[in-house]
Scaffold this motif. Structure first.
Motif, mmCIF file in Angstrom:
data_model
loop_
_atom_site.group_PDB
_atom_site.id
_atom_site.type_symbol
_atom_site.label_atom_id
_atom_site.label_comp_id
_atom_site.label_asym_id
_atom_site.label_seq_id
_atom_site.Cartn_x
_atom_site.Cartn_y
_atom_site.Cartn_z
ATOM 1 N N VAL A 168 40.390 -29.959 -5.562
ATOM 2 C CA VAL A 168 40.819 -31.350 -5.637
ATOM 3 C C VAL A 168 42.108 -31.524 -4.838
ATOM 4 O O VAL A 168 43.060 -30.758 -4.993
ATOM 5 C CB VAL A 168 41.046 -31.790 -7.094
ATOM 6 N N MET A 170 45.261 -33.949 -4.291
ATOM 7 C CA MET A 170 45.980 -34.968 -5.064
ATOM 8 C C MET A 170 47.394 -35.111 -4.538
ATOM 9 O O MET A 170 47.877 -34.283 -3.758
ATOM 10 C CB MET A 170 46.014 -34.569 -6.537
ATOM 11 N N ARG A 171 48.067 -36.159 -4.949
ATOM 12 C CA ARG A 171 49.467 -36.342 -4.601
ATOM 13 C C ARG A 171 50.327 -35.346 -5.376
ATOM 14 O O ARG A 171 49.980 -34.950 -6.492
ATOM 15 C CB ARG A 171 49.912 -37.771 -4.912
ATOM 16 N N SER A 174 51.281 -36.251 -8.920
ATOM 17 C CA SER A 174 50.226 -36.383 -9.920
ATOM 18 C C SER A 174 50.473 -35.431 -11.087
ATOM 19 O O SER A 174 51.029 -34.335 -10.921
ATOM 20 C CB SER A 174 48.865 -36.062 -9.290
ATOM 21 N N ALA A 177 49.011 -32.032 -10.682
ATOM 22 C CA ALA A 177 49.634 -31.121 -9.728
ATOM 23 C C ALA A 177 50.348 -29.972 -10.425
ATOM 24 O O ALA A 177 50.625 -28.939 -9.806
ATOM 25 C CB ALA A 177 50.597 -31.886 -8.831
ATOM 26 N N LEU A 187 38.911 -34.097 -14.949
ATOM 27 C CA LEU A 187 38.505 -35.147 -14.019
ATOM 28 C C LEU A 187 37.801 -36.320 -14.693
ATOM 29 O O LEU A 187 37.501 -37.323 -14.033
ATOM 30 C CB LEU A 187 37.590 -34.558 -12.944
ATOM 31 N N LEU A 190 39.047 -40.156 -14.326
ATOM 32 C CA LEU A 190 39.937 -40.321 -13.187
ATOM 33 C C LEU A 190 39.187 -40.959 -12.012
ATOM 34 O O LEU A 190 37.981 -40.721 -11.844
ATOM 35 C CB LEU A 190 40.498 -38.968 -12.737
ATOM 36 N N LEU A 192 37.737 -40.874 -8.605
ATOM 37 C CA LEU A 192 37.429 -39.742 -7.740
ATOM 38 C C LEU A 192 36.950 -40.209 -6.369
ATOM 39 O O LEU A 192 36.263 -41.224 -6.238
ATOM 40 C CB LEU A 192 36.356 -38.856 -8.385
ATOM 41 N N VAL A 235 43.840 -40.740 -0.737
ATOM 42 C CA VAL A 235 44.604 -40.065 -1.798
ATOM 43 C C VAL A 235 46.088 -40.376 -1.647
ATOM 44 O O VAL A 235 46.779 -40.707 -2.618
ATOM 45 C CB VAL A 235 44.369 -38.546 -1.760
ATOM 46 N N TYR A 241 41.598 -39.177 -6.549
ATOM 47 C CA TYR A 241 41.647 -37.734 -6.334
ATOM 48 C C TYR A 241 40.426 -37.335 -5.513
ATOM 49 O O TYR A 241 39.301 -37.694 -5.870
ATOM 50 C CB TYR A 241 41.621 -36.989 -7.670
ATOM 51 N N THR A 251 48.029 -29.706 3.341
ATOM 52 C CA THR A 251 48.683 -29.655 2.032
ATOM 53 C C THR A 251 49.874 -28.703 2.084
ATOM 54 O O THR A 251 50.212 -28.065 1.090
ATOM 55 C CB THR A 251 47.690 -29.213 0.936
ATOM 56 N N LEU A 257 50.673 -34.177 -0.260
ATOM 57 C CA LEU A 257 49.464 -33.803 -0.976
ATOM 58 C C LEU A 257 49.448 -32.315 -1.312
ATOM 59 O O LEU A 257 50.099 -31.505 -0.645
ATOM 60 C CB LEU A 257 48.229 -34.152 -0.142
#
Length: 302
Positions: A168, A170-171, A174, A177, A187, A190, A192, A235, A241, A251, A257
């Motif tokens: 996944v 994500m920020r 989040s 994270a 999940l 959420l 998606l 995202v 996500y 990333t 991210l």
């Protein structure tokens, strides 16, 4: 229908102007206009909507443009293959693939071949499994890279010694994270962002349906995508996500991210495939032999 006229048609479609296309093609405007009118008469369809300053394609014109581009591509490919037969090995190799870090394995093959065969050119096409398979079947690609599970019954193939890891994106701000891995329960409910390939029935099974379990149909999929780069933008803007592969979205520490793998771990193998009974150009034959040597696997599906 003459091949030359198809080229004329494509130039006019790209320029949006008979005058500009005529200048590029070094023909007179009346000659080019007459060729286009003859083409419309031959097909019995109106191909252009003409205005005082430009022309646009009709629906029939857009269909012809798509087919003409395929025909021109195939003719150019055929000509380059015949030229390559007469010279030191040269020519073009066409490879289709989805987004995957396994392309590094292909890049290593290309890099090694460049030293011995500097006149071979490589053309990469990006698309999902359906796109790549369709272009393979129509002869527009020499090779495709398909992520498992995939229908390999029509192809010869070699397993690529690499695995794609699903997870996944994500920020960094989040709440998820803070986790090292993501479980199915994390999940639920959420928003998606999923690849269309991931959520459809793939060949004989759906690996994501198996991984998510009985609640798969209850997932809140707000966006689908076929390019992870675009999914990453969604995202980053806080849309949701993204479920995607590792190493195809930035990333790194300077990114907003982060990536977290799924738990239980979900991996996909990859295969490089080509049509059965395929007659290769000299360049594609050299590439295939190098792939066989590098990956050290017997050819399957023959």
């Amino acid at each position: 229908m003459e091949f030359r006229v198809l080229r004329y048609f494509l130039h006019v479609a790209r320029e949006g102007s008979i005058t500009k296309a005529a200048d590029f093609l070094h023909v007179t405007q009346p000659t080019l206009s007459r060729q286009l009118k003859d083409l419309e008469l031959e097909l019995g369809k109106k191909l252009f909507i003409r205005s005082s300053h430009s022309i646009t394609l009709t629906e029939e014109g857009m269909l012809l443009r798509k087919r003409a581009e395929e025909i021109v591509h195939m003719i150019d490919k055929l000509e380059s293959e015949f030229i390559a037969m007469e010279e030191t090995i040269s020519g073009d190799v066409y490879i289709g693939s989805g987004e995957t870090d396994a392309m590094r394995k292909i890049a290593q093959v290309v890099k090694d071949l460049q030293v011995r065969y500097p006149n071979i050119r490589y053309h990469l096409y990006s698309g999902n499994e359906d796109d790549v398979s369709e272009r393979l079947d129509r002869g527009l690609l020499d090779f495709g890279i398909l992520i498992e599970p995939a229908d390999l019954s029509k192809y010869n193939y070699i397993n690529i010694p690499a695995k794609d890891v699903w997870g996944v994106i994500m920020r960094n701000d989040s709440t998820l994270a803070d986790k090292n891995t993501i479980q199915a329960s994390d999940l639920q409910n959420l928003p998606l962002i999923c690849s269309r390939q991931a959520i459809k029935q793939t060949y004989s099974k759906n690996v994501f349906a198996d991984w998510f379990g009985e609640d798969f149909d209850k997932l809140n999929v707000v966006t689908t995508y076929n390019l992870a780069y675009n999914a990453a933008i969604m995202v980053d803007e806080g849309i949701g996500y993204a479920i995607t592969l590792d190493k195809i979205v930035n990333t790194s520490c300077d990114s907003n991210l982060c990536f977290r793998p799924l738990e239980p771990r979900l991996e996909s193998g990859l295969n490089i495939v080509w049509k059965k009974h395929q007659v290769f150009s000299a360049a594609a034959e050299v590439f295939l032999k190098e792939v066989q040597a590098k990956f050290s696997h017997p050819i399957s599906g023959m």
